[in-house]
Design a protein around this motif. Structure first.
Motif, PDB file in Angstrom:
ATOM      1  N   LEU A  75       0.832  -1.203   0.000  1.00 32.27           N
ATOM      2  CA  LEU A  75       0.000   0.000   0.000  1.00 32.27           C
ATOM      3  C   LEU A  75       0.869   1.256   0.000  1.00 32.27           C
ATOM      4  O   LEU A  75       1.924   1.279   0.647  1.00 32.27           O
ATOM      5  CB  LEU A  75      -0.898   0.026   1.235  1.00 32.27           C
ATOM      6  N   THR A 116      -8.351   0.147   4.920  1.00 33.80           N
ATOM      7  CA  THR A 116      -7.950   0.966   3.783  1.00 33.80           C
ATOM      8  C   THR A 116      -7.596   2.359   4.286  1.00 33.80           C
ATOM      9  O   THR A 116      -8.456   3.037   4.851  1.00 33.80           O
ATOM     10  CB  THR A 116      -9.077   1.076   2.746  1.00 33.80           C
ATOM     11  N   ALA A 146      -5.041   1.350  -3.267  1.00 33.05           N
ATOM     12  CA  ALA A 146      -5.831   0.324  -2.562  1.00 33.05           C
ATOM     13  C   ALA A 146      -6.727  -0.446  -3.521  1.00 33.05           C
ATOM     14  O   ALA A 146      -6.871  -1.662  -3.403  1.00 33.05           O
ATOM     15  CB  ALA A 146      -6.671   0.976  -1.473  1.00 33.05           C
TER      16      ALA A 146
END
Length: 326
Positions: A92, A315, A322
């Motif tokens: 991420l 998230t 994402a």
């Protein structure tokens, strides 16, 4: 508990947030970036990485960090990170938009005003004892700002904030370039989407607010400057390599454009030879766009909050990739 590497000085509050969350933090409390070899060694056991725009996080770094899960960049721009390579490895990546928008727009407009009214030159003039009499047409005649045309190259968050200052505060006509029509900004400010050449031809002041991408690298060259008005001013608070600085110097010396204000540089923190020695209607600042205490603290808090969310399996609010990882 995750191992987290913080590459540079970010202040104590952000570090404390991570430690209070019971993560193991390696904090390199220095104000210069690591060399690539040092970074690759330091990140070897990291699961989370907090980095700054001067840290180059590329494939070699990813190869050295097999446990890395999340990168939190303390900046809105992320050209320092190979996001595509991170995505391919399931890592991420987040940035810090919104919190720095108004401060950066303030700074861009401060540069615009200071350049137009030649404030740095006026300050030096006074300190050198050159002010001996009032003159109707003094050596430091400036430019009007009110009612002029402001060209925004990149009508994102910051571009819109700069445009708002120009239109609402100074009665300026706003032209802009963007990948899509910005209906809300057009309705609010009467802004008009135009082609890049149209913006160059018509604008009195041009503010650069696009990210650095292969398409925007050296977007401004001598050919670009020759399409601008000889009375036009260029303001860059985005990324330095968007301007070819050698060409900017030529344009200033030849009077192709009236002036420029730069907050970022092509090979930052170094400047192109000759840039620092040129004083006539050229204003230079050391990357101060978001540099207020309040804004920089918010940037750190945002980056850390992103990291904590990502490491918790959530998230992050400002995740850049994402959706690609789903």
């Amino acid at each position: 508990m995750a191992n987290i590497l913080i590459t540079q000085h970010i202040g104590g509050a952000g570090v404390q947030m991570l430690r209070e969350a019971r993560h193991h933090v390696t904090y390199r409390d220095k104000t210069e970036p690591m060399g690539q070899a040092e970074l690759q060694t330091a990140v070897r056991h990291a699961e989370g990485l907090v980095c700054l725009l001067t840290d180059r996080v590329d494939t070699a770094v990813f190869d050295a960090a097999p446990q890395l899960k999340m990168i939190a960049n303390v900046a809105v721009g992320y050209d320092n990170i190979d996001v595509r390579a991170a995505t391919a490895r399931g890592i991420l990546v987040s940035n810090t938009p919104d919190v720095l928008t108004e401060a950066t727009a303030d700074h861009a407009f401060a540069l615009l005003l200071a350049l137009a009214r030649r404030l740095p030159e006026a300050d030096a003039y006074m300190r050198a004892g050159k002010y001996e009499k009032f003159e109707m047409f003094p050596p430091l005649l400036g430019l009007d700002v009110y009612g002029k045309t402001l060209g925004i190259v990149g009508m994102g968050r910051i571009g819109a904030a700069v445009a708002r200052r120009g239109a609402l505060g100074f009665g300026m006509k706003v032209l802009y370039t963007a990948n899509s029509v910005k209906t809300a900004v057009e309705q609010e400010l009467g802004a008009q989407k135009v082609t890049f050449p149209q913006l160059l031809h018509q604008s009195d002041f041009v503010s650069i607010n696009v990210p650095l991408t292969p398409e925007t690298y050296h977007l401004f060259t001598l050919d670009t400057f020759r399409q601008m008005k000889p009375t036009a001013c260029l303001i860059n608070t985005a990324r330095g390599p968007i301007i070819k600085e050698d060409d900017l110097l030529v344009a200033l010396r030849q009077g192709t454009i009236w002036g420029a204000a730069l907050d970022v540089f092509e090979a930052e923190p170094e400047m192109t030879p000759g840039l620092a020695d040129y004083h006539d209607r050229l204003l230079l600042a050391p990357h101060l766009g978001s540099a207020t205490g309040e804004t920089r603290r918010k940037m750190v808090e945002t980056a850390v909050s992103n990291l904590l969310a990502g490491l918790a399996g959530q998230t992050p609010p400002n995740a850049l990739n994402a959706e690609q990882l789903v």
